[in-house]
Design an enzyme around this catalytic site. Structure first.
Site, PDB file in Angstrom:
ATOM      1  N   GLU A  45       0.852  -1.188   0.000  1.00 37.69           N
ATOM      2  CA  GLU A  45       0.000   0.000   0.000  1.00 37.69           C
ATOM      3  C   GLU A  45       0.888   1.237   0.000  1.00 37.69           C
ATOM      4  O   GLU A  45       2.091   1.164   0.275  1.00 37.69           O
ATOM      5  CB  GLU A  45      -0.960  -0.012   1.196  1.00 37.69           C
TER       6      GLU A  45
ATOM      7  N   HIS B 283      -9.331   9.764   1.710  1.00 36.32           N
ATOM      8  CA  HIS B 283      -8.894   8.627   0.891  1.00 36.32           C
ATOM      9  C   HIS B 283      -9.074   9.002  -0.578  1.00 36.32           C
ATOM     10  O   HIS B 283     -10.129   9.498  -0.959  1.00 36.32           O
ATOM     11  CB  HIS B 283      -9.716   7.381   1.235  1.00 36.32           C
TER      12      HIS B 283
ATOM     13  N   ARG C 203      -0.746   9.253   0.944  1.00 35.55           N
ATOM     14  CA  ARG C 203      -2.180   9.335   0.659  1.00 35.55           C
ATOM     15  C   ARG C 203      -2.675  10.767   0.483  1.00 35.55           C
ATOM     16  O   ARG C 203      -3.540  11.040  -0.349  1.00 35.55           O
ATOM     17  CB  ARG C 203      -2.936   8.651   1.797  1.00 35.55           C
TER      18      ARG C 203
ATOM     19  N   HIS D 267     -11.905   9.872   5.458  1.00 35.20           N
ATOM     20  CA  HIS D 267     -11.716   8.438   5.660  1.00 35.20           C
ATOM     21  C   HIS D 267     -11.250   8.106   7.068  1.00 35.20           C
ATOM     22  O   HIS D 267     -11.724   7.146   7.675  1.00 35.20           O
ATOM     23  CB  HIS D 267     -10.687   7.946   4.634  1.00 35.20           C
TER      24      HIS D 267
ATOM     25  N   ARG E 289      -1.819   9.452   8.272  1.00 37.60           N
ATOM     26  CA  ARG E 289      -1.651   8.052   8.691  1.00 37.60           C
ATOM     27  C   ARG E 289      -1.118   7.180   7.544  1.00 37.60           C
ATOM     28  O   ARG E 289      -1.585   7.265   6.409  1.00 37.60           O
ATOM     29  CB  ARG E 289      -3.003   7.504   9.134  1.00 37.60           C
TER      30      ARG E 289
HETATM   31  C1  SIN Z   1      -7.495   0.912   1.970  1.00 34.64           C
HETATM   32  O1  SIN Z   1      -7.661  -0.299   1.900  1.00 34.64           O
HETATM   33  O2  SIN Z   1      -7.218   1.608   1.018  1.00 34.64           O
HETATM   34  C2  SIN Z   1      -7.683   1.570   3.287  1.00 34.64           C
HETATM   35  C3  SIN Z   1      -6.724   1.057   4.239  1.00 34.64           C
HETATM   36  C4  SIN Z   1      -6.551   2.048   5.316  1.00 34.64           C
HETATM   37  O3  SIN Z   1      -7.247   3.066   5.329  1.00 34.64           O
HETATM   38  O4  SIN Z   1      -5.684   1.845   6.142  1.00 34.64           O
END
Ligand code: SIN
Length: 519
Positions: free
Chosen positions: A115, A233, A279, A338, A373
């Site tokens: 991620e 998000h 993010r 988010h 975060r």
């Molecule tokens: C996601 O799966 O994109 C969200 C994961 C997160 O917010 O930590």
């Protein structure tokens, strides 16, 4: 007024942190206050990514802590990052022992997802994008067979009782019909009731998650930390559903790209990590594309083909509801509120500034996330601090004593939420305190919040306006841009402001009053 006394520890909320803490407190009797049937309405159950943990060969907690610090844009508490990342493995093994069916490779190792802003694949997952749901199911099954845990379903907390700086109980009411309030006096209170994303009109959070828990603590006098830092998000599925379903970041980890309606892969010009940039950077780029009418979309076609349907069932289901076929079409996306990095200020042991009050999960602000975060650190932090809080409560209260089941009853009353006012508040927050902020928009929003607060007829509404005030007031005071907080009138980070915010509701109200007087 109805008052009930119990020797049970009260846990407000029923998400992952709440249930894990209830289990860690066993055999100490607890009362879990859950607005919905367990498993419904909690953000944790909606988490698609998974839990970040250095489980892979060659990865280390130190590398995880470093990524956490880098993503946090200068305000992460290094000691908290060290502690949480070092504890991650223990909790993954614990959840595994409890029966969580983590995805495994052929040799039995955990399958790790990549991620954004992680330097390596580091997110353990379950059935592709089902981590939150599956972990919650595991915990619910365990809670249901743990005799020390009593769950009050269909009940919400709307206030804290404080005497001489010490929390002595929780005010509760019915969640689904108007009722009066009952005070439940208890030896200790743990707040684990989620964040504030639902205060915004465009959000991935369940409808109950609207800052009520943070607001309740702030109104009782607890200090709040980092309220201005809301994480947006970048890839909420933009089909008009409220809340907006998520297209997990793991899709971009697999190689999905962001394009606009001209077919341009716009992240290439924004950051060297493109779609896997931190993010906040991706969210802002998606927001600006949408504002410019270029309809940003997530394109999984080349990298996943029809595997998106089986490997990401939650995303596939959300697309189906909107009539989108992700195998042949890009998925329209928007930036959505988010995760709230801010929350009730806690020390390294999960204690709030009021005695007898502990906080874990998104309702808390431990300093782990800084201004932004790192993906999938949310569930991890909830696990680590649920245990820390349980240990702290155990230490404070001494040996557990048996306690009777609590029979809740509510006096008649008319506490009901004004849904039109909630909608107005949410739109004001998205318009004025959203992805891109400035002094004028923040002041306008503070004015709307003050108006709604003046007319509020329920404690839940006052809890929401308290949290909204804290977010907007702290955003107005922070005259720079950092992580999830971006000011178009102060677009640069200012090294002199690289500090966490600590604020009481009284201070936020002072900022609000001053701002409204000056305009
Ligand atoms: C996601 O799966 O994109 C969200 C994961 C997160 O917010 O930590």
């Amino acid at each position: 007024m109805t008052t009930i006394e119990t020797q049970r520890v009260i846990i407000v909320g029923a998400g992952l942190g709440a249930l894990y803490a209830a289990l860690k407190l066993a055999p100490r009797p607890v009362l879990v206050i859950s607005p919905e049937t367990l498993g419904e309405g909690a953000s944790s159950a909606w988490a698609q990514g998974g839990v970040a943990a250095a489980m892979a060969k060659g990865d280390t907690p130190e590398a995880h802590a470093l990524d956490t610090k880098y993503a946090g844009a200068g305000t992460v508490d290094a000691e908290v990052a060290r502690l949480v990342t070092a504890e991650a493995r223990r909790h993954i093994l614990d959840l595994t022992d409890l029966g969580t069916p983590f995805d495994r490779d052929a040799s039995g190792g955990y399958v790790m997802s990549r991620e954004a802003a992680h330097s390596t694949a580091r997110v353990v997952r379950v059935k592709g994008d089902q981590a939150g749901r599956e972990i919650m199911q595991t915990l619910i099954a365990e809670v249901r067979q743990t005799p020390s845990v009593q769950v009050a379903e269909g009940v919400i907390a709307s206030g804290l009782e404080v005497e001489g700086g010490k929390v002595t109980g929780v005010w509760v009411e019915r969640a689904h019909e108007p009722s009066g309030r009952t005070l439940v006096r208890a030896p200790a209170v743990l707040l684990a009731g989620g964040g504030s994303g639902g205060l915004f009109a465009v959000t991935t959070n369940p409808p109950r998650i609207r800052g009520q828990v943070i607001g309740m603590a702030a109104r009782a006098g607890a200090r709040i930390a980092d309220p201005e830092f809301m994480q947006f998000h970048p890839t909420a599925i933009a089909t008009g559903e409220d809340p907006a379903p998520l297209a997990t970041e793991a899709l971009r980890g697999e190689g999905a790209i962001l394009i606009n309606n001209r077919g341009e892969r716009f992240m290439l010009a924004v950051h060297e990590l493109a779609e896997l940039a931190p993010r906040d950077i991706v969210a802002r780029a998606v927001y600006l594309e949408r504002q410019a009418g270029r309809e940003p979309a997530l394109d999984t076609r080349a990298v996943l083909g029809d595997e998106v349907l089986t490997r990401f069932p939650a995303v596939a289901e959300a697309c189906k509801r909107a009539g989108i076929d992700p195998v042949s079409q890009p998925i329209p996306v928007a930036a959505a509120a988010h995760y709230h990095m801010g929350g009730v200020d806690t020390d390294h042991e999960g204690r709030a500034s009021l005695d007898n009050l502990w906080v874990c999960g998104e309702a808390s602000s431990t300093g782990l996330h800084g201004a932004n975060r790192l993906a999938s650190n949310g569930l991890l932090e909830a696990l680590v601090y649920a245990r820390i809080c349980a240990l702290g409560i155990g230490k404070a209260l001494g040996a557990p004593a048996p306690a009777d089941l609590v029979t809740l009853s509510f006096p008649p009353g008319t506490e009901a939420i004004d849904e039109a006012a909630v909608a107005c508040l949410r739109h004001a927050m998205t318009d004025g305190v959203g992805v891109v902020r400035d002094a004028e928009g923040l002041t306008d929003t503070l004015r709307v919040i003050a108006g709604i607060e003046a007319e509020a007829t329920s404690e839940s509404m006052r809890n929401m306006t308290a949290t909204a005030t804290l977010i907007a007031a702290a955003a107005l005071r922070r005259r720079e841009s950092r992580g999830g907080h971006y000011r178009s009138d102060y677009p640069q980070a200012d090294p002199a402001q690289a500090e966490r915010t600590h604020m009481t509701l009284a201070e936020a109200l002072e900022i609000r009053t001053r701002a409204l007087e000056e305009t």
